[in-house]
Write a protein that holds these residues in place. Structure first.
Motif, PDB file in Angstrom:
ATOM      1  N   LYS A  94     -23.848  28.389  11.991  1.00 50.66           N
ATOM      2  CA  LYS A  94     -23.755  28.859  10.621  1.00 50.66           C
ATOM      3  C   LYS A  94     -23.105  27.750   9.793  1.00 50.66           C
ATOM      4  CE  LYS A  94     -21.599  32.323   7.732  1.00 50.66           C
ATOM      5  NZ  LYS A  94     -20.924  33.609   7.668  1.00 50.66           N
ATOM      6  N   LEU A  95     -23.796  27.280   8.771  1.00 50.71           N
ATOM      7  CA  LEU A  95     -23.301  26.158   7.979  1.00 50.71           C
ATOM      8  C   LEU A  95     -22.921  26.643   6.583  1.00 50.71           C
ATOM      9  CD1 LEU A  95     -22.900  23.050   7.854  1.00 50.71           C
ATOM     10  CD2 LEU A  95     -25.226  22.896   6.948  1.00 50.71           C
ATOM     11  N   ILE A  96     -21.683  26.351   6.194  1.00 54.00           N
ATOM     12  CA  ILE A  96     -21.215  26.771   4.867  1.00 54.00           C
ATOM     13  C   ILE A  96     -21.277  25.571   3.927  1.00 54.00           C
ATOM     14  CG2 ILE A  96     -19.238  27.666   3.585  1.00 54.00           C
ATOM     15  CD1 ILE A  96     -18.454  28.941   6.423  1.00 54.00           C
ATOM     16  N   ILE A  97     -22.033  25.711   2.849  1.00 53.77           N
ATOM     17  CA  ILE A  97     -22.205  24.587   1.913  1.00 53.77           C
ATOM     18  C   ILE A  97     -21.381  24.833   0.651  1.00 53.77           C
ATOM     19  CG2 ILE A  97     -24.517  24.086   2.815  1.00 53.77           C
ATOM     20  CD1 ILE A  97     -25.671  25.345   0.271  1.00 53.77           C
ATOM     21  N   PRO A  98     -21.024  23.781  -0.084  1.00 59.39           N
ATOM     22  CA  PRO A  98     -20.214  23.950  -1.287  1.00 59.39           C
ATOM     23  C   PRO A  98     -20.948  24.799  -2.334  1.00 59.39           C
ATOM     24  CG  PRO A  98     -20.350  21.624  -0.659  1.00 59.39           C
ATOM     25  CD  PRO A  98     -21.347  22.362   0.172  1.00 59.39           C
ATOM     26  N   GLY A  99     -20.200  25.654  -3.026  1.00 61.01           N
ATOM     27  CA  GLY A  99     -20.785  26.526  -4.042  1.00 61.01           C
ATOM     28  C   GLY A  99     -21.558  25.770  -5.114  1.00 61.01           C
ATOM     29  N   VAL A 100     -21.085  24.568  -5.489  1.00 61.80           N
ATOM     30  CA  VAL A 100     -21.773  23.821  -6.546  1.00 61.80           C
ATOM     31  C   VAL A 100     -23.129  23.293  -6.080  1.00 61.80           C
ATOM     32  CG1 VAL A 100     -19.752  23.130  -7.896  1.00 61.80           C
ATOM     33  CG2 VAL A 100     -20.514  21.695  -5.997  1.00 61.80           C
ATOM     34  N   ALA A 101     -23.351  23.290  -4.743  1.00 64.86           N
ATOM     35  CA  ALA A 101     -24.637  22.815  -4.227  1.00 64.86           C
ATOM     36  C   ALA A 101     -25.490  23.985  -3.731  1.00 64.86           C
ATOM     37  CB  ALA A 101     -24.419  21.802  -3.105  1.00 64.86           C
ATOM     38  N   ALA A 102     -25.216  25.173  -4.270  1.00 63.81           N
ATOM     39  CA  ALA A 102     -25.942  26.369  -3.820  1.00 63.81           C
ATOM     40  C   ALA A 102     -27.454  26.166  -3.892  1.00 63.81           C
ATOM     41  CB  ALA A 102     -25.527  27.572  -4.667  1.00 63.81           C
ATOM     42  N   ALA A 103     -27.898  25.342  -4.838  1.00 61.74           N
ATOM     43  CA  ALA A 103     -29.333  25.139  -5.041  1.00 61.74           C
ATOM     44  C   ALA A 103     -30.045  24.560  -3.824  1.00 61.74           C
ATOM     45  CB  ALA A 103     -29.548  24.210  -6.242  1.00 61.74           C
ATOM     46  N   ILE A 104     -29.311  23.909  -2.921  1.00 57.95           N
ATOM     47  CA  ILE A 104     -29.998  23.281  -1.783  1.00 57.95           C
ATOM     48  C   ILE A 104     -30.130  24.222  -0.585  1.00 57.95           C
ATOM     49  CG2 ILE A 104     -29.193  20.974  -2.448  1.00 57.95           C
ATOM     50  CD1 ILE A 104     -27.333  21.059   0.049  1.00 57.95           C
ATOM     51  N   ARG A 111     -17.110  27.607  -5.185  1.00 54.14           N
ATOM     52  CA  ARG A 111     -17.390  26.449  -6.036  1.00 54.14           C
ATOM     53  C   ARG A 111     -16.188  25.509  -6.086  1.00 54.14           C
ATOM     54  NH1 ARG A 111     -21.666  26.811  -9.597  1.00 54.14           N
ATOM     55  NH2 ARG A 111     -20.602  25.397 -11.016  1.00 54.14           N
ATOM     56  N   GLU A 112     -15.002  26.089  -6.015  1.00 54.23           N
ATOM     57  CA  GLU A 112     -13.784  25.288  -6.140  1.00 54.23           C
ATOM     58  C   GLU A 112     -13.060  25.223  -4.806  1.00 54.23           C
ATOM     59  OE1 GLU A 112     -12.621  23.826  -8.873  1.00 54.23           O
ATOM     60  OE2 GLU A 112     -14.202  24.575 -10.210  1.00 54.23           O
ATOM     61  N   ALA A 113     -12.562  24.027  -4.455  1.00 53.18           N
ATOM     62  CA  ALA A 113     -11.824  23.872  -3.200  1.00 53.18           C
ATOM     63  C   ALA A 113     -10.596  24.787  -3.171  1.00 53.18           C
ATOM     64  CB  ALA A 113     -11.405  22.417  -3.010  1.00 53.18           C
ATOM     65  N   ALA A 114     -10.027  25.040  -4.351  1.00 55.97           N
ATOM     66  CA  ALA A 114      -8.818  25.863  -4.412  1.00 55.97           C
ATOM     67  C   ALA A 114      -9.045  27.256  -3.839  1.00 55.97           C
ATOM     68  CB  ALA A 114      -8.336  25.964  -5.860  1.00 55.97           C
ATOM     69  N   HIS A 115     -10.304  27.703  -3.825  1.00 56.44           N
ATOM     70  CA  HIS A 115     -10.576  29.048  -3.322  1.00 56.44           C
ATOM     71  C   HIS A 115     -11.000  29.061  -1.855  1.00 56.44           C
ATOM     72  CE1 HIS A 115     -11.450  29.752  -7.819  1.00 56.44           C
ATOM     73  NE2 HIS A 115     -10.183  29.989  -7.547  1.00 56.44           N
ATOM     74  N   LEU A 116     -10.954  27.874  -1.226  1.00 56.76           N
ATOM     75  CA  LEU A 116     -11.384  27.790   0.175  1.00 56.76           C
ATOM     76  C   LEU A 116     -10.497  28.592   1.119  1.00 56.76           C
ATOM     77  CD1 LEU A 116     -12.501  24.147   1.033  1.00 56.76           C
ATOM     78  CD2 LEU A 116     -13.739  26.255   1.519  1.00 56.76           C
ATOM     79  N   GLY A 117      -9.178  28.536   0.873  1.00 57.14           N
ATOM     80  CA  GLY A 117      -8.249  29.228   1.762  1.00 57.14           C
ATOM     81  C   GLY A 117      -8.595  30.710   1.844  1.00 57.14           C
ATOM     82  N   ALA A 118      -8.715  31.340   0.679  1.00 58.87           N
ATOM     83  CA  ALA A 118      -9.025  32.770   0.628  1.00 58.87           C
ATOM     84  C   ALA A 118     -10.376  33.037   1.282  1.00 58.87           C
ATOM     85  CB  ALA A 118      -9.033  33.246  -0.825  1.00 58.87           C
ATOM     86  N   PHE A 119     -11.342  32.155   1.027  1.00 60.21           N
ATOM     87  CA  PHE A 119     -12.688  32.304   1.576  1.00 60.21           C
ATOM     88  C   PHE A 119     -12.658  32.255   3.108  1.00 60.21           C
ATOM     89  CE2 PHE A 119     -16.570  30.240   3.133  1.00 60.21           C
ATOM     90  CZ  PHE A 119     -17.550  31.058   2.601  1.00 60.21           C
ATOM     91  N   LEU A 120     -11.950  31.278   3.655  1.00 55.13           N
ATOM     92  CA  LEU A 120     -11.921  31.107   5.112  1.00 55.13           C
ATOM     93  C   LEU A 120     -11.231  32.280   5.802  1.00 55.13           C
ATOM     94  CD1 LEU A 120     -11.102  27.295   5.366  1.00 55.13           C
ATOM     95  CD2 LEU A 120     -13.200  28.400   6.124  1.00 55.13           C
ATOM     96  N   LYS A 121     -10.179  32.785   5.145  1.00 50.31           N
ATOM     97  CA  LYS A 121      -9.440  33.891   5.752  1.00 50.31           C
ATOM     98  C   LYS A 121     -10.285  35.158   5.820  1.00 50.31           C
ATOM     99  CE  LYS A 121      -4.975  32.043   4.550  1.00 50.31           C
ATOM    100  NZ  LYS A 121      -4.036  31.927   3.442  1.00 50.31           N
ATOM    101  N   GLN A 122     -11.259  35.277   4.918  1.00 47.98           N
ATOM    102  CA  GLN A 122     -12.116  36.474   4.904  1.00 47.98           C
ATOM    103  C   GLN A 122     -13.238  36.428   5.930  1.00 47.98           C
ATOM    104  OE1 GLN A 122     -13.724  36.676   0.994  1.00 47.98           O
ATOM    105  NE2 GLN A 122     -11.799  37.295   0.072  1.00 47.98           N
ATOM    106  N   LEU A 123     -13.528  35.221   6.442  1.00 49.55           N
ATOM    107  CA  LEU A 123     -14.704  35.093   7.332  1.00 49.55           C
ATOM    108  C   LEU A 123     -14.572  35.942   8.591  1.00 49.55           C
ATOM    109  CD1 LEU A 123     -15.518  31.289   7.203  1.00 49.55           C
ATOM    110  CD2 LEU A 123     -16.840  33.135   6.221  1.00 49.55           C
TER     111      LEU A 123
END
Lengths: 446, 313
Positions: free
Chosen positions: A406-416, A434-446
């Motif tokens: 499972k590959l997680i891509i940056p939000g700003v590159a969603a188009a690819i 989209r923002e690195a600042a929200h990565l922590g919260a994102f990873l904890k939810q996985l």
């Protein structure tokens, strides 16, 4: 006035012999014009042409090397006032002070810090450069012993500090082969110190009471045939010292005023007793034109911020900074940990890896080579796109490390994400924040 | 020896922020930063200390320690910054309005702003969260409900300048125009704000602040270019004082937080954090900053003493 590359080219041998290390005379001429090479690299230029070119081809601020070999430090050689006008070339040397009256345990501690405090960052090794050995006792024997000790224990260049020619001679006796900087010639000892520098072929620092005296002094020294000079305006109050740095750089670069066309040496260690404040004084000289900066001590908590500042200010603004592409393990990931991908723009890498790191979530981070472009710019430039990323992901080795593809891509590159699904049919493609600042919260939810 | 002086043709606008009686003035310089041998800096750069609207959760121990006793009470926190650390202004960060955290309402934000404003006798800067969309609603509401407080509101971006700008004009607040490290975008946003009717005396520029080791040089060079255009190329739309939001940026980097035990070569964690903040601040002072938003009292003290030394007579 400075000559253009074409004007310089006309005076060169035009043989393209490559002995200067550059493929053609034209390319060499361009480098000379940009102040990035010295005419002495050309073995075939005629004497007449040399005389004509010497003045025009020398960078307005001479570059001076202290020490030798791998740890030789080159300072000076700058050609602009502001880094955005081109770049700053030679980062200031950071030096730590030891004296011949200092407790030997204290000298040992400083030398140990000098050796140990090294930091690896984006392939750059950040560390202090020089040890300044100062005679406070006035005793030639003591000074000689200190210089000998320092030289035998550390690699890296030396600065020898004394205004007494006899003491300096004793220090040079044991270190001249290592090309130390002699500090300092003053109006009182100029003749003797010029002779010492000449006899030992070492660079010499000159200190005036103010800029006017300094100009007289450097004229005297160059008149005596010396070229490798480092200058100290003598100011030890921050406002005057800061102003002197600016005036020296401006005189040298904009007015081509040769008596001040040398790298400077500054002494934050003599400007305050507060080590924290000393660090900030040093930081002003990193930004504004210090050639060598002498510190009273080396501690990780103060040296590291200065090294970061120096790295930042001396990063070439014309070139994006890149991190090595590859697989980065953060927080000890295992075969079930998530896989993220980002670009190899250093800043992107630092911020993304920093956020993952502080989330404490074990993660695989794939850093893809976008030639130093950020994710969004890389995408726009056709580098951070499916048909480039897909094949690389397959062969980079990550498939041997994880079970769940499972590959997680940056939000700003969603188009690819669509292209990637086609390129990587075995993988599930998911879109991160989209923002690195929200990565922590994102990873904890996985 | 004669010193060739630069002929500056422009000057940074002088801007007062804060309520009458509590106001401070920034800007007015007509030379590069601290080039006092050829110009004037009528107002020394000011330091605003940041206060969070609720107890911060992930702060480094060293940064939280000075405010432990007041960290859940923004008014008391602000008061402490002014009375004990001599803050020139307070920058209240409405961090809990962020939808990714507590998602508090604009009304709740207004309440905190009023409380803090009442507790202090220095200008109040109100900063939104990292969410531009939410900031639009929050800062607009704050602007409308805090008539007469003469707040300084930011970050105002291209995406929300109309809504916040209009409210700021109506209720006489100052705006912090924030653009992503780019001189052309900075100029463009200032033009847009002008067209909207925001008076020149009510705009500060925020070039977006990168931390030491994390892009500081990009901000640094954009600021130098901004100042070059303002002072030597008469670019009126860049002649505004600049603000750098430093505390939050630097204290979130890994090296400002990591304990000495884990990385002994980085030395004492507290001193390191303070120096990373202070060295970043000094770098931006030299690039032209007029207001530094800072966090640690020791860093504030150190940077203030450098400002004093650079302007000593």
């Amino acid at each position: 006035m400075a000559l253009t590359g074409i004007e310089i080219y006309k005076k060169l041998p035009k043989t393209n012999c490559k002995e200067c290390g550059v493929p053609t005379c034209m390319a060499f001429a361009m480098k000379l014009a940009a102040g990035q090479a010295e005419l002495s690299a050309c073995p075939h230029v005629s004497e007449e042409a040399r005389a004509e070119l010497d003045e025009a081809s020398a960078p307005p601020i001479r570059s001076v090397t202290i020490g030798k070999g791998d740890r030789g430090l080159k300072v000076g050689g700058e050609i602009v006032m502001f880094r955005h006008e081109k770049t700053f070339y030679n980062p200031p040397g950071l030096a730590v002070l030891v004296t011949d009256e200092m407790d030997s345990a204290e000298v040992d501690r400083r030398l140990k810090s000098f050796k140990e405090l090294e930091y690896d960052r984006v392939g750059l090794l950040l560390r202090a450069d020089l040890v300044a050995c100062k005679s406070t006792s006035g005793d030639a024997g003591k000074f000689e012993a200190l210089v000998k000790k320092v030289q035998s224990e550390v690699e890296g260049g030396l600065i020898l500090i004394s205004e007494d020619a006899g003491v300096m001679e004793a220090g040079l006796k044991v270190s001249a082969d290592n090309n130390p900087l002699i500090y300092a010639a003053t109006s009182d000892n100029a003749d003797a110190f010029a002779k010492l520098a000449k006899d030992n072929t070492c660079p010499l620092a000159a200190r005036g009471k103010d800029l006017n005296e300094l100009v007289e002094l450097t004229q005297k020294l160059t008149g005596a045939g010396l070229k490798d000079i480092v200058i100290d305006s003598g100011a030890r109050g921050l406002r005057q010292a800061f102003q002197d740095q600016i005036v020296i750089r401006r005189k040298a670069i904009q007015s081509k005023f040769q008596p001040l066309g040398f790298p400077t040496i500054t002494f934050p260690c003599e400007m305050t007793d507060d080590p924290m404040k000393e660090t900030l004084i040093a930081s002003t000289f990193i930004a504004k034109y210090g050639g060598i900066i002498v510190l009273s001590d080396l501690n990780g908590h103060s040296l590291f911020p200065l090294l970061l500042e120096r790295m930042n200010i001396f990063t070439d603004p014309q070139r994006p900074m890149a991190t090595t592409a590859g697989i980065y393990e953060i927080n000890n990931p295992d075969e079930n940990s998530p896989v993220l991908i980002t670009s190899n723009f250093s800043l992107t890498y630092f911020i993304v890896s920093g956020e993952i790191d502080s989330s404490r979530v074990p993660t695989w981070l794939l850093v893809f080579d976008t030639e130093g472009l950020s994710v969004l710019t890389g995408w726009a430039a056709g580098k951070f796109v499916g048909d480039a990323i897909g094949p690389w992901v397959k062969k980079c080795g990550i498939t041997d490390k994880v079970k769940r593809l499972k590959l997680i891509i940056p939000g700003v590159a969603a188009a690819i994400s669509g292209e990637l699904e086609e390129e990587l049919p075995d993988w599930e493609i998911s879109i991160g924040p989209r923002e690195a600042a929200h990565l922590g919260a994102f990873l904890k939810q996985l | 020896m004669e010193i060739e002086k630069i002929k500056y043709t422009g000057k940074v606008k002088e801007i007062s922020i804060g309520k009458e009686g509590k106001a401070i003035t920034v800007g007015g310089e007509n030379s590069y930063p601290f080039y006092l041998f050829e110009g004037e800096m009528p107002h020394k750069p000011k330091i605003a200390m940041e206060v969070y609207d609720s107890a911060p959760e992930e702060w480094a121990e060293a940064a939280l320690e000075p405010f432990k006793d007041v960290s859940g009470d923004p008014a008391a926190w602000a008061k402490k910054c002014v009375e004990e650390c001599g803050a020139d202004a307070i920058a209240l960060r409405l961090a809990s309005t962020d939808p990714n955290t507590k998602n508090t309402s604009p009304e709740q934000a207004v309440e905190v702003v009023k409380k803090v404003a009442e507790a202090i006798n220095v200008p109040l800067i109100v900063l939104g969260s990292g969410n531009a969309e939410k900031n639009t609603a929050v800062l607009r509401k704050v602007a409308e409900e805090c008539d007469g407080l003469n707040l300084t509101l930011g970050p105002v971006e291209e995406s929300n300048y109309k809504q916040i700008g209009a409210a700021a004009i109506g209720f006489k607040h100052t705006i912090i125009a924030n653009t992503p490290i780019d001189i052309n975008l900075a100029k463009e946003l200032n033009v847009l704000l002008g067209n909207l009717g925001v008076p020149d005396g009510s705009i500060l520029m925020d070039p977006t602040t990168g931390a030491l080791g994390y892009g500081m040089e990009y901000t640094y060079s954009v600021m130098e270019r901004d100042r070059m255009a303002a002072l030597t190329q008469e670019d009126e739309k860049l002649q505004f004082p600049m603000l750098n939001d430093i505390g939050t940026e630097v204290w979130k980097i890994k090296e400002a937080k990591i304990p000495e035990k884990e990385e002994p070569k980085l030395g004492d964690a507290k001193k390191r954090g303070i120096l990373i903040e202070a060295v970043t601040a000094v770098s931006f002072l030299l690039a032209g900053s007029d207001i530094l938003v800072m966090r640690h009292p020791e860093a504030v003290k150190l940077v203030r003493s450098i400002i004093e030394d650079l302007t000593a007579t």
